[in-house]
Design a protein around this motif. Structure first.
Motif, PDB file in Angstrom:
ATOM      1  N   GLY A  95      36.611  24.701  48.490  1.00 38.66           N
ATOM      2  CA  GLY A  95      37.691  25.673  48.638  1.00 38.66           C
ATOM      3  C   GLY A  95      38.455  25.867  47.345  1.00 38.66           C
ATOM      4  N   TYR A  96      39.248  26.915  47.289  1.00 36.23           N
ATOM      5  CA  TYR A  96      39.990  27.239  46.072  1.00 36.23           C
ATOM      6  C   TYR A  96      41.158  26.298  45.803  1.00 36.23           C
ATOM      7  CZ  TYR A  96      37.335  31.368  44.900  1.00 36.23           C
ATOM      8  OH  TYR A  96      36.323  32.209  44.507  1.00 36.23           O
ATOM      9  N   THR A  97      41.433  25.410  46.727  1.00 40.54           N
ATOM     10  CA  THR A  97      42.457  24.387  46.476  1.00 40.54           C
ATOM     11  C   THR A  97      41.868  23.146  45.800  1.00 40.54           C
ATOM     12  OG1 THR A  97      42.112  23.443  48.682  1.00 40.54           O
ATOM     13  CG2 THR A  97      43.819  25.132  48.460  1.00 40.54           C
ATOM     14  N   GLU A  98      40.558  23.143  45.573  1.00 45.25           N
ATOM     15  CA  GLU A  98      39.855  21.948  45.099  1.00 45.25           C
ATOM     16  C   GLU A  98      39.476  22.025  43.621  1.00 45.25           C
ATOM     17  OE1 GLU A  98      39.659  19.352  47.001  1.00 45.25           O
ATOM     18  OE2 GLU A  98      40.535  20.418  48.704  1.00 45.25           O
ATOM     19  N   ALA A  99      40.413  22.476  42.784  1.00 50.71           N
ATOM     20  CA  ALA A  99      40.124  22.614  41.351  1.00 50.71           C
ATOM     21  C   ALA A  99      39.777  21.267  40.721  1.00 50.71           C
ATOM     22  CB  ALA A  99      41.313  23.250  40.634  1.00 50.71           C
ATOM     23  N   ALA A 100      40.504  20.215  41.102  1.00 51.86           N
ATOM     24  CA  ALA A 100      40.237  18.889  40.523  1.00 51.86           C
ATOM     25  C   ALA A 100      38.842  18.402  40.892  1.00 51.86           C
ATOM     26  CB  ALA A 100      41.295  17.896  40.994  1.00 51.86           C
ATOM     27  N   LYS A 101      38.426  18.674  42.121  1.00 51.30           N
ATOM     28  CA  LYS A 101      37.087  18.265  42.542  1.00 51.30           C
ATOM     29  C   LYS A 101      36.021  18.999  41.737  1.00 51.30           C
ATOM     30  CE  LYS A 101      34.069  17.765  46.566  1.00 51.30           C
ATOM     31  NZ  LYS A 101      33.950  17.914  48.039  1.00 51.30           N
ATOM     32  N   GLN A 102      36.260  20.276  41.434  1.00 59.71           N
ATOM     33  CA  GLN A 102      35.269  21.013  40.656  1.00 59.71           C
ATOM     34  C   GLN A 102      35.148  20.449  39.240  1.00 59.71           C
ATOM     35  OE1 GLN A 102      35.611  25.346  39.454  1.00 59.71           O
ATOM     36  NE2 GLN A 102      33.837  25.494  40.826  1.00 59.71           N
ATOM     37  N   ALA A 121      33.971  29.579  38.734  1.00 63.57           N
ATOM     38  CA  ALA A 121      35.153  28.752  38.476  1.00 63.57           C
ATOM     39  C   ALA A 121      36.257  28.949  39.510  1.00 63.57           C
ATOM     40  CB  ALA A 121      35.701  29.043  37.086  1.00 63.57           C
ATOM     41  N   ILE A 122      36.842  27.835  39.934  1.00 62.68           N
ATOM     42  CA  ILE A 122      38.091  27.880  40.700  1.00 62.68           C
ATOM     43  C   ILE A 122      39.241  28.156  39.738  1.00 62.68           C
ATOM     44  CG2 ILE A 122      39.729  26.508  42.042  1.00 62.68           C
ATOM     45  CD1 ILE A 122      37.335  25.010  43.224  1.00 62.68           C
ATOM     46  N   SER A 123      39.264  27.429  38.622  1.00 63.23           N
ATOM     47  CA  SER A 123      40.296  27.598  37.602  1.00 63.23           C
ATOM     48  C   SER A 123      39.683  27.312  36.242  1.00 63.23           C
ATOM     49  CB  SER A 123      41.469  26.637  37.859  1.00 63.23           C
ATOM     50  OG  SER A 123      42.326  26.566  36.735  1.00 63.23           O
ATOM     51  N   GLU A 124      39.558  28.344  35.420  1.00 60.30           N
ATOM     52  CA  GLU A 124      39.020  28.118  34.083  1.00 60.30           C
ATOM     53  C   GLU A 124      39.926  27.194  33.281  1.00 60.30           C
ATOM     54  OE1 GLU A 124      37.599  30.433  30.022  1.00 60.30           O
ATOM     55  OE2 GLU A 124      38.318  31.604  31.726  1.00 60.30           O
ATOM     56  N   ALA A 125      41.237  27.347  33.458  1.00 61.20           N
ATOM     57  CA  ALA A 125      42.166  26.476  32.734  1.00 61.20           C
ATOM     58  C   ALA A 125      41.925  25.013  33.086  1.00 61.20           C
ATOM     59  CB  ALA A 125      43.603  26.872  33.047  1.00 61.20           C
ATOM     60  N   GLY A 126      41.671  24.745  34.366  1.00 52.17           N
ATOM     61  CA  GLY A 126      41.414  23.384  34.790  1.00 52.17           C
ATOM     62  C   GLY A 126      40.118  22.819  34.224  1.00 52.17           C
ATOM     63  N   LEU A 127      39.155  23.700  33.972  1.00 49.61           N
ATOM     64  CA  LEU A 127      37.856  23.285  33.454  1.00 49.61           C
ATOM     65  C   LEU A 127      37.792  23.267  31.930  1.00 49.61           C
ATOM     66  CD1 LEU A 127      35.552  25.300  35.875  1.00 49.61           C
ATOM     67  CD2 LEU A 127      35.521  22.821  35.631  1.00 49.61           C
ATOM     68  N   ALA A 128      38.847  23.760  31.270  1.00 50.95           N
ATOM     69  CA  ALA A 128      38.792  24.010  29.827  1.00 50.95           C
ATOM     70  C   ALA A 128      38.367  22.787  29.022  1.00 50.95           C
ATOM     71  CB  ALA A 128      40.136  24.540  29.340  1.00 50.95           C
ATOM     72  N   LYS A 129      38.983  21.638  29.293  1.00 55.54           N
ATOM     73  CA  LYS A 129      38.677  20.426  28.524  1.00 55.54           C
ATOM     74  C   LYS A 129      37.221  20.016  28.719  1.00 55.54           C
ATOM     75  CE  LYS A 129      40.317  15.669  27.776  1.00 55.54           C
ATOM     76  NZ  LYS A 129      39.084  14.948  28.136  1.00 55.54           N
ATOM     77  N   SER A 130      36.768  20.003  29.964  1.00 55.91           N
ATOM     78  CA  SER A 130      35.397  19.611  30.249  1.00 55.91           C
ATOM     79  C   SER A 130      34.400  20.598  29.636  1.00 55.91           C
ATOM     80  CB  SER A 130      35.174  19.520  31.760  1.00 55.91           C
ATOM     81  OG  SER A 130      35.929  18.453  32.312  1.00 55.91           O
ATOM     82  N   MET A 131      34.719  21.900  29.699  1.00 57.57           N
ATOM     83  CA  MET A 131      33.819  22.892  29.126  1.00 57.57           C
ATOM     84  C   MET A 131      33.728  22.742  27.604  1.00 57.57           C
ATOM     85  SD  MET A 131      34.481  26.340  31.382  1.00 57.57           S
ATOM     86  CE  MET A 131      33.208  27.227  30.468  1.00 57.57           C
ATOM     87  N   VAL A 142      27.339  29.298  31.558  1.00 62.02           N
ATOM     88  CA  VAL A 142      27.353  30.702  31.973  1.00 62.02           C
ATOM     89  C   VAL A 142      28.337  30.855  33.125  1.00 62.02           C
ATOM     90  CG1 VAL A 142      26.006  32.598  32.970  1.00 62.02           C
ATOM     91  CG2 VAL A 142      24.962  31.094  31.246  1.00 62.02           C
ATOM     92  N   GLY A 143      29.255  31.809  33.029  1.00 63.73           N
ATOM     93  CA  GLY A 143      30.187  32.099  34.109  1.00 63.73           C
ATOM     94  C   GLY A 143      29.593  33.099  35.078  1.00 63.73           C
ATOM     95  N   VAL A 144      29.856  32.905  36.375  1.00 63.19           N
ATOM     96  CA  VAL A 144      29.336  33.824  37.385  1.00 63.19           C
ATOM     97  C   VAL A 144      30.408  34.107  38.437  1.00 63.19           C
ATOM     98  CG1 VAL A 144      28.358  32.013  38.871  1.00 63.19           C
ATOM     99  CG2 VAL A 144      27.370  34.313  38.917  1.00 63.19           C
ATOM    100  N   ILE A 145      30.459  35.334  38.881  1.00 57.75           N
ATOM    101  CA  ILE A 145      31.312  35.843  39.960  1.00 57.75           C
ATOM    102  C   ILE A 145      32.792  35.894  39.583  1.00 57.75           C
ATOM    103  CG2 ILE A 145      32.077  35.579  42.354  1.00 57.75           C
ATOM    104  CD1 ILE A 145      29.149  36.402  42.129  1.00 57.75           C
ATOM    105  N   ASN A 146      33.398  34.737  39.280  1.00 63.66           N
ATOM    106  CA  ASN A 146      34.822  34.717  38.951  1.00 63.66           C
ATOM    107  C   ASN A 146      35.032  34.875  37.452  1.00 63.66           C
ATOM    108  OD1 ASN A 146      35.441  34.406  41.632  1.00 63.66           O
ATOM    109  ND2 ASN A 146      35.657  32.187  41.529  1.00 63.66           N
ATOM    110  N   PRO A 147      36.091  35.580  37.049  1.00 60.96           N
ATOM    111  CA  PRO A 147      36.309  35.868  35.629  1.00 60.96           C
ATOM    112  C   PRO A 147      36.319  34.613  34.762  1.00 60.96           C
ATOM    113  CG  PRO A 147      37.798  37.169  36.976  1.00 60.96           C
ATOM    114  CD  PRO A 147      37.124  36.204  37.897  1.00 60.96           C
ATOM    115  N   MET A 148      35.782  34.755  33.549  1.00 57.81           N
ATOM    116  CA  MET A 148      35.736  33.649  32.601  1.00 57.81           C
ATOM    117  C   MET A 148      35.781  34.214  31.195  1.00 57.81           C
ATOM    118  SD  MET A 148      33.172  30.386  32.447  1.00 57.81           S
ATOM    119  CE  MET A 148      34.060  29.617  33.816  1.00 57.81           C
ATOM    120  N   SER A 149      36.366  33.456  30.285  1.00 57.91           N
ATOM    121  CA  SER A 149      36.503  33.873  28.894  1.00 57.91           C
ATOM    122  C   SER A 149      35.246  33.504  28.111  1.00 57.91           C
ATOM    123  CB  SER A 149      37.717  33.192  28.267  1.00 57.91           C
ATOM    124  OG  SER A 149      37.442  31.810  28.091  1.00 57.91           O
ATOM    125  N   ASP A 150      35.327  33.640  26.790  1.00 57.91           N
ATOM    126  CA  ASP A 150      34.184  33.308  25.943  1.00 57.91           C
ATOM    127  C   ASP A 150      33.999  31.803  25.765  1.00 57.91           C
ATOM    128  OD1 ASP A 150      36.295  32.792  24.292  1.00 57.91           O
ATOM    129  OD2 ASP A 150      35.791  34.296  22.780  1.00 57.91           O
TER     130      ASP A 150
END
Length: 349
Positions: A95-102, A121-131, A142-150
């Motif tokens: 679910g979209y409340t599970e950013a930490a799990k992603q 992505a649930i939250s690109e900001a939340g994934l930024a460090k790992s990415m 590769v980002g799919v469906i939900n918006p993502m930056s470069d």
């Protein structure tokens, strides 16, 4: 540009009607996409690879698979992995409340030693460090469906502001100058795409007789959307339009009936499988589709192209269609939804 990506036009594509031959429905490729890199709007006819050069291992992250929209994305990922001959590991956060799990699941993908990660992505900001760490390790992203930056090497996602605007304009034309009151149900706040949809709605109804009463944000679970619609109908008199997520449109009729509102229009700015029968029956007036199965196929193709050093586009938006009772029978559903008997698959060996 690779010869398999043929330029068609320089105008962005949002269409309100279509016809599709039986032959076209049987073919996966080509598929029209908008090359939106550097603010562009060139339409290209995307042709996928037939086979990968080796059985790459691609990890795929989904926010959830609670509805037919994301089940359709799962189908596109899995079927394309099989066609390409690559391995896929698919994880969903719940679910979209599970950013930490992603984020944890992203790290699990890295630990598996995968070659690429496709991210809904649930939250690109939340994934930024790992990415960033993934990029340092040479993992293709590769980002799919939900918006993502470069931050991702390539991405394909719908501009949900454009999708919501297309649907809102259609509703404004239907209103034909008659005052109407709308409540919009964008989806989960903080997702980016939900906020973008509200911007699109505001553009779509600008100068029309439609008044936007409120944008009510919330997770796309059915019980949550039903509660939000019920709350809106209690808060506002004479609501004429319920506009929002596909899940909102699925549950809106129940809430309207309980409130004694028999006249309100229901519409969605994206589609799931439930929309098909609801549009055909007239319960839902209109829905917008960006063909998420094809987005998933292209995301897998982009990952393989990058891994193999092949020419590839970096930012794509799918073409979008406003579906109504008048044109839905001519639309190729296999580009938007999984087959009726499809069950989610979590691994392709």
């Amino acid at each position: 540009m690779n010869t398999s990506l043929k330029s068609l036009s320089t105008t962005a594509l949002i269409v309100a009607g279509l016809t599709t031959s039986a032959a076209a429905q049987d073919a996966i490729w080509p598929f029209d996409v908008v090359n939106s890199a550097d603010g562009g709007s060139e339409i290209v006819s995307y042709q996928g690879l037939e086979k990968a050069e080796k059985p790459w291992h691609i990890c795929v992250l989904f926010p959830h698979m609670k509805d037919s929209y994301w089940v359709g994305v799962n189908y596109g990922i899995v079927d394309q992995a099989r066609k390409l001959g690559v391995k896929a590991t698919i994880l969903e956060a719940g679910g979209y409340t599970e950013a930490a799990k992603q984020v944890s699941q992203y790290n699990d993908c890295v630990a598996l030693g995968v070659d690429a990660i496709v991210i809904g992505a649930i939250s690109e900001a939340g994934l930024a460090k790992s990415m960033a760490e993934g990029n340092e390790k040479g993992i293709v992203q590769v980002g799919v469906i939900n918006p993502m930056s470069d931050a991702a090497g390539a991405r394909i996602f719908a501009n949900y502001d454009d999708a919501a605007e297309a649907g809102a304009k259609f509703l404004a034309e239907m209103a034909d100058g008659n005052p109407m009151r709308m409540v919009h149900f964008p989806g989960p706040q903080g997702s980016g795409w939900a906020e973008a949809s509200t911007e699109g709605v505001e553009r779509g109804i600008e100068g029309s007789a439609i008044e936007l009463l409120e944008a009510k944000y919330g997770d796309t679970g059915k019980s949550i959307q039903l509660r939000l619609v019920e709350d809106a109908l209690q808060a506002y008199d004479d609501v004429n339009i319920i506009y929002g997520t596909a899940v909102t449109a699925e549950v809106a009729k129940q809430a309207l009936e309980e409130a004694g509102n028999d006249d309100a229009l229901i519409a969605a700015y994206y589609s799931n499988e439930g929309m098909v029968d609801l549009v055909k029956s007239g319960v839902v007036t209109a829905t917008v589709t960006e063909s998420p199965v094809m987005e998933a196929r292209i995301a897998m193709d982009l990952a393989v192209r990058i891994l193999e050093g092949k020419d590839h586009l970096v930012e794509l938006n799918p073409s979008m269609t406003v579906l109504t009772k008048d044109n839905i029978d001519g639309f190729d559903m296999s580009r938007s939804f999984a087959p009726a008997d499809w069950e989610p698959v979590y691994a392709v060996e």
